[in-house]
Design an enzyme around this catalytic site. Sequence first.
Site, mmCIF file in Angstrom:
data_model
loop_
_atom_site.group_PDB
_atom_site.id
_atom_site.type_symbol
_atom_site.label_atom_id
_atom_site.label_comp_id
_atom_site.label_asym_id
_atom_site.label_seq_id
_atom_site.Cartn_x
_atom_site.Cartn_y
_atom_site.Cartn_z
ATOM 1 C CG HIS A 90 -4.652 7.343 2.185
ATOM 2 N ND1 HIS A 90 -5.274 8.092 1.338
ATOM 3 C CD2 HIS A 90 -3.813 7.006 0.362
ATOM 4 C CE1 HIS A 90 -5.607 8.561 0.240
ATOM 5 N NE2 HIS A 90 -4.874 7.720 -0.257
ATOM 6 C CB CYS A 91 -5.428 1.270 1.484
ATOM 7 S SG CYS A 91 -4.972 0.267 0.556
ATOM 8 C CB VAL A 92 -3.097 3.501 -3.635
ATOM 9 C CG1 VAL A 92 -2.260 4.037 -2.637
ATOM 10 C CG2 VAL A 92 -2.405 2.100 -2.959
ATOM 11 C CB CYS A 96 -0.616 -0.066 1.218
ATOM 12 S SG CYS A 96 -2.763 -0.968 0.797
#
Length: 307
Positions: free
Chosen positions: A156-158, A9
């Site tokens: 926050h994760c892509v 990530c």
Amino acid sequence: MAWNVFKFCTALRGLGSVMIFIVLGVVGVTYYALVVVNYGPSLFHGDLDSLIALAVLLLFHSLLVMLLWSYFSVLSTDPGGVPLNWKPMVDEEKGDVDPLLGSEHTGVGLGVDQENMVANPASEAVRFCRKCNLFKPPRCHHCSVCGRCILKMDHHCVWVVNCVGAKNYKYFLLFLFYTFLETTLVTLSLLPHFIAFFSDREIPGTPGTIAATFLTFVLNLAFALSVLGFLIMHISLVAANTTTIEAFEKKRTSTWRYDIGRKKNFEQVFGKDKRFWLIPAYSEEDIRQMPELQGLEYPSRPNLDAL
Ligand SMILES: [Zn+2]
Ligand SMILES: [Zn+2]
């Protein structure tokens, strides 16, 4: 535990919407290998083969609908930002007034070090974000990727090209849940075909279809194991009413104020209406009656402040 794809990530930060195409690419290859190459044609074999193929295909398509619905819900739902002019509540019962609230302070030019927390009479610290120039509600954190404060920020994760926070955490968990079920189904369904690679039998199909089946099996196995680890971690976080960020903060305190019992902790994420537990949505009544779903107010253990 096998190779954890989610560890990437952070490394993949900045890829942005390219991740959507990577996710859809994995779904596409899987669909091709499972439906078009293997189980679709088995439908017409007759006997038990057809029945098994029908069951696998029905389950695969149902889970795929739920997976994509959850995925695009996490992606398109605002995790929750701080409303303009939001200010911390004053604890009237205790008769204390936060000195910051009695004046025109908006955070700019506060007499205190804005990086630090300010002691609040209600035992909850009043926090201020210097980057956003706003007060931070409880459980809110600044996301450096989004460049703003996120309510009850988890991480926050892509993979979902979004922050995971108060308003889309449930959708994220459902995405994990359905991804685990779907990848496990694909892995088990393709296991006999995978074992066949290592036997002396001749494998039917072109080099392209054989490669697609092999790749799909390996990809889905890797995802199933990684997502399982992630899912177990989040189940324990939900049970204790903690976000991923708070799991680190929690180590500094002996009692966690938001842990109000497993059932209530679960309801704070999934809502009270059972009919909505497995879908990425909330009932209107839950939204009306549960302020914690808005991400600004959270009940805490009643007698903890007195300790
Ligand atoms: Zn901020
Ligand atoms: Zn973010």
